[in-house]
Design a protein around this motif. Structure first.
Motif: not given
Length: 439
Positions: A83-84, A317-329
Motif C-alpha cells: 500500500q506504499m 515480500y517485506t523486502y520487495s523493491a528494497h531501496p538499497a537493492a534498487c540503488a544497486a540495480g
C-alpha cells in the motif's frame, strides 16, 4: 570482530551445497574481490571463471554500485511496498522493461531467483483464476531443470538431489523430457541440430492431463545449473506454439541467462521467443545485493487490474523493491549500458568457443557445450563415483588460481562479461593443465 578461522568456527558455519565433507579439511575461502579476481585470506589471486555464482556480470568491486548503495542507505534505508511505494522501485522497473522483449512491460520485485520462480508460478495460477479458468492448476517443468530451492521451484525443477529429501512437494506437477543427448549432439559447437522434436513432449502431457488443466510451462532457455544443457534453435519456438495452441502460459527462467550472458539482454531475445513471464535475479544487481524481478506481459498485468478484489494480487515480500537493492540495480544497469556489457558476450563468443573447444583433447572429456559466454565441459564419470572427477578438478583448479563451478561431472564456466581475451586464454590454459593431472 575477529576474522580468525578455527575448526570450531568452520563447524559452526554450515555452508550450503558443500556436498563434500572435505570442505572442513580443505576450506576454499575467499577474502576479497576486484575486477576479474578473488583473493584468498593468505593472499593468493584467483581468476573468477564463473562470475561468483553466475551473477557478477560486471566484475567485482564496482565502486559505482557501492557508492549508490551507500547514498541510498543514508537517504532512506527501508520503505514498505505494501500500500506504499518509493521512486527508486519505479525508476528501476522502468529501466528494466526497456530491456525486455515484446510487451513484458511490468515488473514484480523479489529478493532472489527462488522467490522469482515461486512468484511467477503464483502469478500463473492466479491469472487463470481471475480469467475464469480456475481448472488450470497444473504446472509443467522439465527434467534436469533448476528453478531454485523454494517448494514451487523444486517441484517444477528436475534435479533429483534437489527433490528427494523433501517429500511430495506441490501436487499436480509434471515434467517434459530434457534435451541432453550425447549420442546425437556431443561436441556440437553452439546450438545442436538434433532435438527440436523433444518439444512435442508437451503435446503428450496435454493429451495425458488435458490442456484445460495446465496453467504454465516453465523452462530455462539453457539449463545452466544442470551442466549447460542447450536446446536447438527451434525448440523454444515450438514450445511457444504449443502453449499458444492450448492457452498455456510460458515462463522463461532467466535467472542465469538474463542480463547479457548470451550476448542479448535476455535469452528470449537470443532465441526470438516472447514468453509470458520471465524470472530474473543474479545479474540484476551484479550480485551485490540480493534482488530478483519477475517480468509479465501486459495482458497478464491487465487481468489482475480488472479483477474483482480490492487487492489485485495477494502476494509480496517485506523486502520487495528494497531501496538499497534498487540503488544497486540502477547502478548495475547504468554500468551495463555504459560499457555495452549486455551485448559483449556476442563479441567474445567466437574467441570463447575456440578456447573451450581446445579442451576437447584433454583427458576424460566426453562433451563440450557452449553458447554466448557460458560453457560446460563434461568429464567421463568414474565407476561408482559420479561427480568425483569434476570435483577434484574444481579443487585443483582453485589451488592453481582459477574458480570454476561443477555440477555432477560437468565443469561449468561463465566468467564475468568484462573478461578479456587474454584472461579467456589464461582460464582455459590453467583448466587444461588441471585436467592433465586428473586420473
Amino acid at each position: 570482530m575477529s576474522s580468525a578461522l578455527t575448526r570450531d568456527s568452520l563447524e559452526a558455519f554450515w555452508m550450503p551445497f558443500t556436498a563434500n565433507r572435505k570442505f572442513k579439511d580443505q576450506p576454499r575461502l575467499l577474502a576479497r574481490a576486484e575486477g576479474m579476481h578473488y583473493w584468498t585470506p593468505d593472499g593468493r589471486k584467483v581468476l573468477d571463471g564463473c562470475a561468483g555464482l553466475w551473477c557478477v556480470n560486471a566484475g567485482h568491486g564496482r565502486k559505482e554500485i557501492t557508492a549508490a548503495v551507500a547514498e541510498q542507505m543514508a537517504t532512506m534505508d527501508y520503505a514498505p511496498t505494501f500500500q506504499m511505494g518509493h521512486p527508486f522501485g519505479f525508476e528501476l522497473a522502468n529501466r528494466l522493461v526497456k530491456l525486455a522483449p515484446g510487451d513484458l512491460d511490468h515488473v514484480f520485485f523479489t529478493n532472489s531467483g527462488s522467490e522469482s520462480v515461486d512468484t511467477a508460478l503464483k502469478i500463473a495460477l492466479a491469472y487463470h483464476r481471475v480469467k475464469g479458468e480456475a481448472s488450470r492448476q497444473r504446472l509443467i517443468g522439465r527434467e534436469k531443470g533448476y528453478h531454485g530451492v523454494g517448494f514451487g521451484g523444486i517441484s517444477v525443477g528436475g534435479l533429483s538431489n534437489n527433490r528427494k529429501y523433501f517429500g511430495s512437494m506441490l501436487p499436480g506437477v509434471d515434467h517434459l523430457r530434457h534435451t541432453l543427448d550425447l549420442e546425437h549432439n556431443a561436441f556440437t559447437r553452439g546450438l545442436p541440430e538434433w532435438g527440436t522434436h523433444l518439444a512435442d513432449d508437451l503435446e503428450r502431457l496435454v493429451g495425458l492431463h488435458d490442456g484445460s488443466t495446465i496453467a504454465a510451462v516453465i523452462v530455462e532457455p539453457i539449463a545452466c545449473s544442470a551442466g549447460v544443457i542447450l536446446p536447438t534453435r527451434d525448440y523454444l519456438q515450438k514450445l511457444r506454439a504449443i502453449c499458444d495452441k492450448h492457452g498455456i502460459l510460458l515462463i522463461f527462467d532467466e535467472v542465469i541467462t538474463g542480463f547479457g550472458r548470451l550476448g542479448t539482454p535476455f535469452g528470449a531475445q537470443y532465441f526470438d521467443v516472447i514468453p509470458d513471464i520471465i524470472t530474473t535475479a543474479k545479474g540484476l544487481t551484479n550480485g551485490a545485493i540480493p534482488m530478483g524481478a519477475v517480468f509479465v506481459r501486459k495482458h497478464i498485468y491487465d487481468a489482475f487490474m480488472k479483477g474483482p478484489d480490492g487487492i489485485e494480487f495477494f502476494h509480496g515480500y517485506t523486502y520487495s523493491a528494497h531501496p538499497a537493492a534498487c540503488a544497486a540495480g540502477i547502478a548495475t544497469q547504468e554500468i551495463y549500458e555504459r560499457e555495452g556489457l549486455l551485448t559483449r558476450a556476442a563479441e567474445l563468443a567466437p574467441k570463447w568457443e575456440d578456447a573451450v573447444y581446445s579442451l576437447r583433447s584433454s583427458p576424460n572429456v566426453i562433451d563440450i557445450r557452449n553458447l554466448g559466454l557460458v560453457a560446460g565441459i563434461e568429464l567421463q564419470s568414474r565407476a561408482g563415483a559420479v561427480g568425483a572427477r569434476a570435483f577434484e578438478a574444481m579443487v585443483k583448479g582453485f589451488e592453481q588460481g582459477i574458480l570454476v563451478r561443477v555440477t555432477g561431472d560437468t565443469i561449468a564456466l561463465s566468467p564475468p562479461l568484462v573478461i578479456s581475451p587474454a584472461q579467456i586464454d589464461e582460464l582455459v590454459t590453467r583448466l587444461a593443465e588441471v585436467l592433465k593431472t586428473i586420473k
